[in-house]
Design a protein around this motif. Structure first.
Motif, PDB file in Angstrom:
ATOM      1  N   MET A  97       0.830  -1.203   0.000  1.00 58.47           N
ATOM      2  CA  MET A  97       0.000   0.000   0.000  1.00 58.47           C
ATOM      3  C   MET A  97       0.867   1.257   0.000  1.00 58.47           C
ATOM      4  N   ALA A  98       1.888   1.272   0.857  1.00 60.45           N
ATOM      5  CA  ALA A  98       2.771   2.427   0.921  1.00 60.45           C
ATOM      6  C   ALA A  98       3.560   2.578  -0.371  1.00 60.45           C
ATOM      7  N   ARG A  99       4.026   1.472  -0.948  1.00 65.01           N
ATOM      8  CA  ARG A  99       4.786   1.534  -2.196  1.00 65.01           C
ATOM      9  C   ARG A  99       3.896   1.982  -3.336  1.00 65.01           C
ATOM     10  N   ALA A 100       2.646   1.545  -3.346  1.00 67.37           N
ATOM     11  CA  ALA A 100       1.727   1.950  -4.404  1.00 67.37           C
ATOM     12  C   ALA A 100       1.429   3.441  -4.331  1.00 67.37           C
ATOM     13  N   ALA A 101       1.317   3.966  -3.105  1.00 65.48           N
ATOM     14  CA  ALA A 101       1.040   5.386  -2.923  1.00 65.48           C
ATOM     15  C   ALA A 101       2.276   6.239  -3.133  1.00 65.48           C
ATOM     16  N   GLY A 102       3.466   5.630  -3.065  1.00 62.98           N
ATOM     17  CA  GLY A 102       4.700   6.374  -3.240  1.00 62.98           C
ATOM     18  C   GLY A 102       5.108   7.169  -2.022  1.00 62.98           C
ATOM     19  N   ARG A 103       4.573   6.849  -0.883  1.00 61.96           N
ATOM     20  CA  ARG A 103       4.929   7.553   0.354  1.00 61.96           C
ATOM     21  C   ARG A 103       4.641   6.634   1.539  1.00 61.96           C
ATOM     22  N   TRP A 104       5.475   6.798   2.581  1.00 64.10           N
ATOM     23  CA  TRP A 104       5.375   5.931   3.751  1.00 64.10           C
ATOM     24  C   TRP A 104       4.387   6.448   4.788  1.00 64.10           C
ATOM     25  N   ASN A 105       3.945   7.689   4.669  1.00 63.40           N
ATOM     26  CA  ASN A 105       3.056   8.238   5.691  1.00 63.40           C
ATOM     27  C   ASN A 105       1.627   7.715   5.607  1.00 63.40           C
ATOM     28  N   VAL A 106       1.370   6.759   4.713  1.00 64.39           N
ATOM     29  CA  VAL A 106       0.061   6.108   4.731  1.00 64.39           C
ATOM     30  C   VAL A 106      -0.142   5.362   6.046  1.00 64.39           C
ATOM     31  N   VAL A 107       0.971   5.088   6.736  1.00 64.53           N
ATOM     32  CA  VAL A 107       0.858   4.415   8.035  1.00 64.53           C
ATOM     33  C   VAL A 107       0.070   5.278   9.022  1.00 64.53           C
ATOM     34  N   ASP A 108       0.081   6.597   8.838  1.00 65.70           N
ATOM     35  CA  ASP A 108      -0.688   7.473   9.720  1.00 65.70           C
ATOM     36  C   ASP A 108      -2.184   7.253   9.542  1.00 65.70           C
ATOM     37  N   THR A 109      -2.613   7.010   8.306  1.00 63.75           N
ATOM     38  CA  THR A 109      -4.023   6.706   8.054  1.00 63.75           C
ATOM     39  C   THR A 109      -4.397   5.372   8.670  1.00 63.75           C
ATOM     40  N   ALA A 110      -3.469   4.422   8.616  1.00 62.33           N
ATOM     41  CA  ALA A 110      -3.747   3.082   9.154  1.00 62.33           C
ATOM     42  C   ALA A 110      -3.688   3.034  10.674  1.00 62.33           C
ATOM     43  N   TRP A 111      -3.132   4.067  11.328  1.00 67.06           N
ATOM     44  CA  TRP A 111      -2.951   4.054  12.775  1.00 67.06           C
ATOM     45  C   TRP A 111      -4.263   3.785  13.504  1.00 67.06           C
ATOM     46  N   GLY A 112      -5.303   4.538  13.201  1.00 68.53           N
ATOM     47  CA  GLY A 112      -6.584   4.324  13.864  1.00 68.53           C
ATOM     48  C   GLY A 112      -7.174   2.963  13.547  1.00 68.53           C
ATOM     49  N   LEU A 113      -6.925   2.472  12.326  1.00 59.85           N
ATOM     50  CA  LEU A 113      -7.486   1.183  11.920  1.00 59.85           C
ATOM     51  C   LEU A 113      -6.833   0.023  12.662  1.00 59.85           C
ATOM     52  N   PHE A 114      -5.570   0.191  13.081  1.00 58.72           N
ATOM     53  CA  PHE A 114      -4.920  -0.845  13.894  1.00 58.72           C
ATOM     54  C   PHE A 114      -5.765  -1.140  15.135  1.00 58.72           C
ATOM     55  N   PHE A 115      -6.215  -0.084  15.782  1.00 55.19           N
ATOM     56  CA  PHE A 115      -6.946  -0.235  17.034  1.00 55.19           C
ATOM     57  C   PHE A 115      -8.367  -0.753  16.805  1.00 55.19           C
ATOM     58  N   VAL A 116      -8.965  -0.356  15.699  1.00 57.27           N
ATOM     59  CA  VAL A 116     -10.281  -0.909  15.358  1.00 57.27           C
ATOM     60  C   VAL A 116     -10.163  -2.422  15.199  1.00 57.27           C
ATOM     61  N   ALA A 117      -9.137  -2.861  14.486  1.00 49.00           N
ATOM     62  CA  ALA A 117      -8.937  -4.300  14.293  1.00 49.00           C
ATOM     63  C   ALA A 117      -8.700  -5.008  15.621  1.00 49.00           C
ATOM     64  N   ALA A 118      -7.897  -4.389  16.502  1.00 53.76           N
ATOM     65  CA  ALA A 118      -7.620  -4.998  17.806  1.00 53.76           C
ATOM     66  C   ALA A 118      -8.892  -5.094  18.643  1.00 53.76           C
ATOM     67  N   GLY A 119      -9.694  -4.020  18.645  1.00 57.18           N
ATOM     68  CA  GLY A 119     -10.923  -4.027  19.428  1.00 57.18           C
ATOM     69  C   GLY A 119     -11.927  -5.052  18.941  1.00 57.18           C
ATOM     70  N   LEU A 120     -12.089  -5.150  17.638  1.00 58.06           N
ATOM     71  CA  LEU A 120     -13.042  -6.114  17.091  1.00 58.06           C
ATOM     72  C   LEU A 120     -12.556  -7.549  17.278  1.00 58.06           C
TER      73      LEU A 120
END
Length: 247
Positions: free
Chosen positions: A1-24
């Motif tokens: 995903m990061a390579r496709a976008a050409g930038r590593w800061n996509v991890v910031d968008t995924a940050w909140g989703l990490f916790f959603v996945a953990a909670g569910l």
């Protein structure tokens, strides 16, 4: 995903989703063990928070280049850009997400019913979500207004209205409240109280770690911001000290 976008800061968008996945995941795996009300309350709280954050960060970063923080961080290290990013960005954030999500992992397995501490936690979570969402919306509106003005007319302009009049970082304050709120929901019964490092770490990151301190190191170089810092609370909302208000 990061390579496709050409930038590593996509991890910031995924940050909140990490916790959603953990909670569910915790809500599903704790079936038959913990109190169902607490299980799905925690899952619901983190899902609302995480999805809102992911959408907000995704919209903010769309069409922009790499975050300067990651550019600087990844200038040195392993010769492979991918391996370097995994080692210095993705693995540390995954480790932090695992530790910080402890209330979401432990709380669903607690058998005791919801009580006053959980109610207080939900209230604190609601306050935090309000500060985060409203603060982000006010900042977005200010940025749109500033882009529409001639540069020479907004050179000394600083956002010091709305929630930003009472704290320089309403979104960071709100984030801390959200995590202390979810901790209270989990801490009502043993062993949830042992997850207190989670909100402590998150608060540290927001105030002294990669949040407020790093951001203000850059912002303090902008015209008018040092005066704003002198009259406005850095984290906890508080009436501003007397001083010249930015135009």
């Amino acid at each position: 995903m990061a390579r496709a976008a050409g930038r590593w800061n996509v991890v910031d968008t995924a940050w909140g989703l990490f916790f959603v996945a953990a909670g569910l995941a915790a809500a599903v795996t704790s079936a038959g063990h913990g109190d169902p009300a607490r299980r799905w309350l925690l899952a619901g709280l983190v899902t609302v928070w995480g999805l809102r954050l992911a959408v907000h960060v995704g919209r903010r970063s769309a069409g922009r280049g790499e975050d300067p923080r990651y550019t600087e961080l990844l200038q040195r290290g392993l010769p492979s850009p991918v391996a370097n990013a995994i080692l210095k960005v993705f693995l540390p954030q995954a480790a932090l997400a695992f530790v910080i999500s402890a209330p979401l992992q432990v709380g669903p397995f607690e058998a005791g019913p919801l009580g006053p501490l959980a109610v207080a936690g939900v209230g604190l979570w609601a306050v935090g979500l309000f500060f985060e969402a409203v603060g982000d919306a006010q900042l977005d509106r200010y940025r749109r207004w500033k882009r529409a003005q001639p540069p020479d007319q907004v050179r000394d302009s600083v956002l010091d209205r709305g929630l930003w009049r009472y704290t320089r970082h309403p979104n960071y304050f709100g984030d801390a409240c959200v995590w202390w709120g979810m901790f209270l929901v989990a801490a009502e019964h043993w062993p949830g109280v042992l997850t207190i490092p989670a909100p402590l770490i998150m608060t540290y990151l927001l105030t002294l770690g990669s949040g407020q301190r790093n951001l203000e190191r850059t912002l303090s170089q902008r015209p008018g911001y040092r005066e704003y810092m002198q009259r406005t609370s850095g984290f906890l909302p508080w009436p501003p000290r007397p001083g010249r208000r930015a135009s």
